[in-house]
Motif scaffolding. Structure first.
Motif, PDB file in Angstrom:
ATOM      1  N   GLY A   1      21.159  79.376  76.213  1.00  0.00           N
ATOM      2  CA  GLY A   1      20.967  77.952  76.002  1.00  0.00           C
ATOM      3  C   GLY A   1      19.536  77.476  76.156  1.00  0.00           C
ATOM      4  O   GLY A   1      19.277  76.261  76.163  1.00  0.00           O
ATOM      5  N   MET A   2      18.588  78.399  76.245  1.00  0.00           N
ATOM      6  CA  MET A   2      17.185  78.013  76.390  1.00  0.00           C
ATOM      7  C   MET A   2      16.671  77.404  75.085  1.00  0.00           C
ATOM      8  O   MET A   2      16.735  78.019  74.032  1.00  0.00           O
ATOM      9  CB  MET A   2      16.337  79.231  76.751  1.00  0.00           C
ATOM     10  N   LYS A   3      16.181  76.175  75.165  1.00  0.00           N
ATOM     11  CA  LYS A   3      15.653  75.486  73.992  1.00  0.00           C
ATOM     12  C   LYS A   3      14.187  75.124  74.185  1.00  0.00           C
ATOM     13  O   LYS A   3      13.688  74.139  73.647  1.00  0.00           O
ATOM     14  CB  LYS A   3      16.494  74.244  73.707  1.00  0.00           C
ATOM     15  N   GLY A   4      13.512  75.958  74.938  1.00  0.00           N
ATOM     16  CA  GLY A   4      12.100  75.769  75.212  1.00  0.00           C
ATOM     17  C   GLY A   4      11.703  76.582  76.423  1.00  0.00           C
ATOM     18  O   GLY A   4      12.497  77.364  76.948  1.00  0.00           O
ATOM     19  N   VAL A   5      10.477  76.383  76.876  1.00  0.00           N
ATOM     20  CA  VAL A   5       9.955  77.091  78.043  1.00  0.00           C
ATOM     21  C   VAL A   5       9.588  76.065  79.107  1.00  0.00           C
ATOM     22  O   VAL A   5       8.771  75.178  78.842  1.00  0.00           O
ATOM     23  CB  VAL A   5       8.723  77.934  77.672  1.00  0.00           C
ATOM     24  N   PRO A   6      10.180  76.154  80.296  1.00  0.00           N
ATOM     25  CA  PRO A   6       9.865  75.171  81.340  1.00  0.00           C
ATOM     26  C   PRO A   6       8.364  75.088  81.615  1.00  0.00           C
ATOM     27  O   PRO A   6       7.699  76.098  81.822  1.00  0.00           O
ATOM     28  CB  PRO A   6      10.619  75.723  82.565  1.00  0.00           C
ATOM     29  N   GLY A   7       7.821  73.882  81.580  1.00  0.00           N
ATOM     30  CA  GLY A   7       6.405  73.673  81.867  1.00  0.00           C
ATOM     31  C   GLY A   7       5.485  73.898  80.687  1.00  0.00           C
ATOM     32  O   GLY A   7       4.284  73.654  80.780  1.00  0.00           O
ATOM     33  N   LYS A   8       6.026  74.346  79.550  1.00  0.00           N
ATOM     34  CA  LYS A   8       5.185  74.634  78.392  1.00  0.00           C
ATOM     35  C   LYS A   8       4.470  73.394  77.898  1.00  0.00           C
ATOM     36  O   LYS A   8       3.290  73.420  77.552  1.00  0.00           O
ATOM     37  CB  LYS A   8       6.032  75.260  77.282  1.00  0.00           C
TER      38      LYS A   8
ATOM     39  N   SER B   1       9.421  61.822  65.523  1.00  0.00           N
ATOM     40  CA  SER B   1       9.771  63.023  66.275  1.00  0.00           C
ATOM     41  C   SER B   1       9.248  64.245  65.534  1.00  0.00           C
ATOM     42  O   SER B   1       9.775  64.624  64.487  1.00  0.00           O
ATOM     43  CB  SER B   1      11.287  63.115  66.465  1.00  0.00           C
ATOM     44  N   GLY B   2       8.170  64.846  66.055  1.00  0.00           N
ATOM     45  CA  GLY B   2       7.581  66.022  65.430  1.00  0.00           C
ATOM     46  C   GLY B   2       8.182  67.301  65.970  1.00  0.00           C
ATOM     47  O   GLY B   2       9.226  67.296  66.636  1.00  0.00           O
ATOM     48  N   LYS B   3       7.506  68.402  65.693  1.00  0.00           N
ATOM     49  CA  LYS B   3       8.027  69.702  66.115  1.00  0.00           C
ATOM     50  C   LYS B   3       8.085  69.822  67.632  1.00  0.00           C
ATOM     51  O   LYS B   3       9.045  70.362  68.180  1.00  0.00           O
ATOM     52  CB  LYS B   3       7.163  70.821  65.525  1.00  0.00           C
ATOM     53  N   VAL B   4       7.055  69.317  68.308  1.00  0.00           N
ATOM     54  CA  VAL B   4       7.047  69.383  69.769  1.00  0.00           C
ATOM     55  C   VAL B   4       6.724  68.043  70.417  1.00  0.00           C
ATOM     56  O   VAL B   4       7.002  67.845  71.593  1.00  0.00           O
ATOM     57  CB  VAL B   4       6.055  70.453  70.286  1.00  0.00           C
ATOM     58  N   ARG B   5       6.126  67.108  69.653  1.00  0.00           N
ATOM     59  CA  ARG B   5       5.746  65.822  70.224  1.00  0.00           C
ATOM     60  C   ARG B   5       6.511  64.676  69.585  1.00  0.00           C
ATOM     61  O   ARG B   5       6.891  64.740  68.419  1.00  0.00           O
ATOM     62  CB  ARG B   5       4.240  65.584  70.045  1.00  0.00           C
ATOM     63  N   ALA B   6       6.730  63.624  70.375  1.00  0.00           N
ATOM     64  CA  ALA B   6       7.288  62.377  69.864  1.00  0.00           C
ATOM     65  C   ALA B   6       6.226  61.299  70.027  1.00  0.00           C
ATOM     66  O   ALA B   6       5.512  61.250  71.037  1.00  0.00           O
ATOM     67  CB  ALA B   6       8.556  61.992  70.623  1.00  0.00           C
TER      68      ALA B   6
ATOM     69  N   ALA C   1       6.977  77.564  65.866  1.00  0.00           N
ATOM     70  CA  ALA C   1       6.145  78.578  65.215  1.00  0.00           C
ATOM     71  C   ALA C   1       6.692  78.836  63.825  1.00  0.00           C
ATOM     72  O   ALA C   1       7.921  78.897  63.633  1.00  0.00           O
ATOM     73  CB  ALA C   1       6.129  79.880  66.027  1.00  0.00           C
ATOM     74  N   PHE C   2       5.780  78.989  62.859  1.00  0.00           N
ATOM     75  CA  PHE C   2       6.184  79.256  61.472  1.00  0.00           C
ATOM     76  C   PHE C   2       7.161  78.199  60.958  1.00  0.00           C
ATOM     77  O   PHE C   2       8.134  78.502  60.272  1.00  0.00           O
ATOM     78  CB  PHE C   2       6.784  80.654  61.339  1.00  0.00           C
ATOM     79  N   ASP C   3       6.886  76.930  61.334  1.00  0.00           N
ATOM     80  CA  ASP C   3       7.696  75.795  60.882  1.00  0.00           C
ATOM     81  C   ASP C   3       9.136  75.867  61.360  1.00  0.00           C
ATOM     82  O   ASP C   3      10.045  75.309  60.726  1.00  0.00           O
ATOM     83  CB  ASP C   3       7.669  75.674  59.354  1.00  0.00           C
ATOM     84  N   CYS C   4       9.379  76.549  62.458  1.00  0.00           N
ATOM     85  CA  CYS C   4      10.728  76.645  63.037  1.00  0.00           C
ATOM     86  C   CYS C   4      10.686  76.251  64.511  1.00  0.00           C
ATOM     87  O   CYS C   4       9.695  76.485  65.196  1.00  0.00           O
ATOM     88  CB  CYS C   4      11.275  78.068  62.924  1.00  0.00           C
ATOM     89  N   ILE C   5      11.773  75.633  64.981  1.00  0.00           N
ATOM     90  CA  ILE C   5      11.951  75.372  66.401  1.00  0.00           C
ATOM     91  C   ILE C   5      12.758  76.526  66.966  1.00  0.00           C
ATOM     92  O   ILE C   5      13.914  76.747  66.575  1.00  0.00           O
ATOM     93  CB  ILE C   5      12.670  74.030  66.654  1.00  0.00           C
ATOM     94  N   TRP C   6      12.189  77.248  67.895  1.00  0.00           N
ATOM     95  CA  TRP C   6      12.806  78.477  68.399  1.00  0.00           C
ATOM     96  C   TRP C   6      13.671  78.198  69.618  1.00  0.00           C
ATOM     97  O   TRP C   6      13.374  77.334  70.429  1.00  0.00           O
ATOM     98  CB  TRP C   6      11.724  79.492  68.751  1.00  0.00           C
ATOM     99  N   GLN C   7      14.754  78.947  69.716  1.00  0.00           N
ATOM    100  CA  GLN C   7      15.667  78.853  70.856  1.00  0.00           C
ATOM    101  C   GLN C   7      15.877  80.245  71.436  1.00  0.00           C
ATOM    102  O   GLN C   7      15.773  81.255  70.737  1.00  0.00           O
ATOM    103  CB  GLN C   7      17.002  78.238  70.432  1.00  0.00           C
ATOM    104  N   GLY C   8      16.181  80.276  72.735  1.00  0.00           N
ATOM    105  CA  GLY C   8      16.381  81.555  73.408  1.00  0.00           C
ATOM    106  C   GLY C   8      17.811  81.758  73.842  1.00  0.00           C
ATOM    107  O   GLY C   8      18.698  80.929  73.586  1.00  0.00           O
ATOM    108  N   GLU C   9      18.027  82.861  74.515  1.00  0.00           N
ATOM    109  CA  GLU C   9      19.370  83.168  75.008  1.00  0.00           C
ATOM    110  C   GLU C   9      19.722  82.271  76.192  1.00  0.00           C
ATOM    111  O   GLU C   9      18.850  81.709  76.852  1.00  0.00           O
ATOM    112  CB  GLU C   9      19.437  84.641  75.418  1.00  0.00           C
TER     113      GLU C   9
END
Length: 260
Positions: free
Chosen positions: A76-83, A24-29, A66-74
């Motif tokens: 409960g957003m834990k990513g961007v749909p379709g990204k 399990s990587g930063k964005v890919r498994a 980004a910058f070795d961090c997994i970013w979260q938004g307001e």
């Protein structure tokens, strides 16, 4: 349905048959297939890989790294749909163009779903292959502090921020923490010169010094191909990072490829 629920956050719990732990990587498994399933796919699909090559299912998520961090938004957003699908499509497009234009193959064998790649195992070259066409970002910040030597390449005084450089610069860094290389700090993402690579090519997983020339050629050709395509859309390709590795084709011949 809220946007938060449309995000594919978890991608390492799919019912894919494997005998190895899921990476399990930063964005890919990455799900490494069993020997039996790898063999079956190679035979059924006619992939140009050596018999017995390990294959994997690579599944991308919508997470933002980004910058070795997994970013979260307001909210409960834990990513961007379709990204994830968008990123896969961009990478797949350029890898396909590189192959069709005769540059080199990639590790991608098939794209059965917008979020999925079937890939072959490659031995990575331990270099982040970076090419820069403009002086900006971290390079500009170092330049304003008086630095003029970038990865063994000297650049002149008097440059301005975001100025186009006289020529495309190759400014590689280490991929991961490498040990025992004279003059190279044991840290991730450390700038290195071409002489560092030439004098220690095996430590960077190159098979020969000739392949150093080849990786630089592929980096420049890939950069130019994308830059020219974007110029037709009135867009500017500022800089990029490629990765390379080795695989074997069905005849057992080893070759240098693009990889992600």
């Amino acid at each position: 349905m809220s946007l938060a629920k449309k995000v594919l956050e978890v991608n390492d719990d799919l019912p894919i048959k494997t005998n190895l732990p899921v990476h399990s990587g930063k964005v890919r498994a990455v799900y490494w297939l069993t020997d039996e399933d790898s063999k079956r796919l190679i035979e059924e699909k006619g992939y140009n890989v050596a018999p017995g090559s390990p294959l994997a299912i690579m599944v991308i998520s919508d997470r933002i790294s980004a910058f070795d961090c997994i970013w979260q938004g307001e909210g409960g957003m834990k990513g961007v749909p379709g990204k994830g699908a968008a990123l896969n499509a961009i990478s797949s497009h350029w890898f396909k163009m590189f192959r069709e234009k005769g540059l080199a193959d990639s590790h991608i064998l098939d794209v059965p779903h917008p979020l999925v790649w079937i890939v072959q195992k490659a031995k990575p070259v331990m270099i982040e292959a970076i090419a820069r066409q403009y002086i900006t970002g971290s390079m500009w910040r170092s330049y304003t502090k008086g630095e003029r030597d970038f990865c063994g390449i000297k650049i002149p005084d008097g440059l301005k921020q975001d100025q186009k450089l006289p020529e495309l610069l190759i400014t590689p860094s280490t991929k991961g923490i490498l040990t025992g290389i004279p003059g190279v700090p044991e840290q991730d993402d450390v700038n290195i010169s071409r002489s560092d690579i030439e004098n220690n090519y095996e430590a960077f997983n190159f098979k020969s010094t000739a392949d150093i020339d080849l990786y630089e050629k592929l980096l420049k050709e890939g950069f130019d191909l994308i830059s020219n395509a974007l110029a037709e859309l009135d867009q500017v390709f500022v800089d990029t990072k490629f990765e390379f590795g080795y695989v074997k084709d069905r005849e057992g011949k080893e070759k240098l490829i693009y990889m992600d």
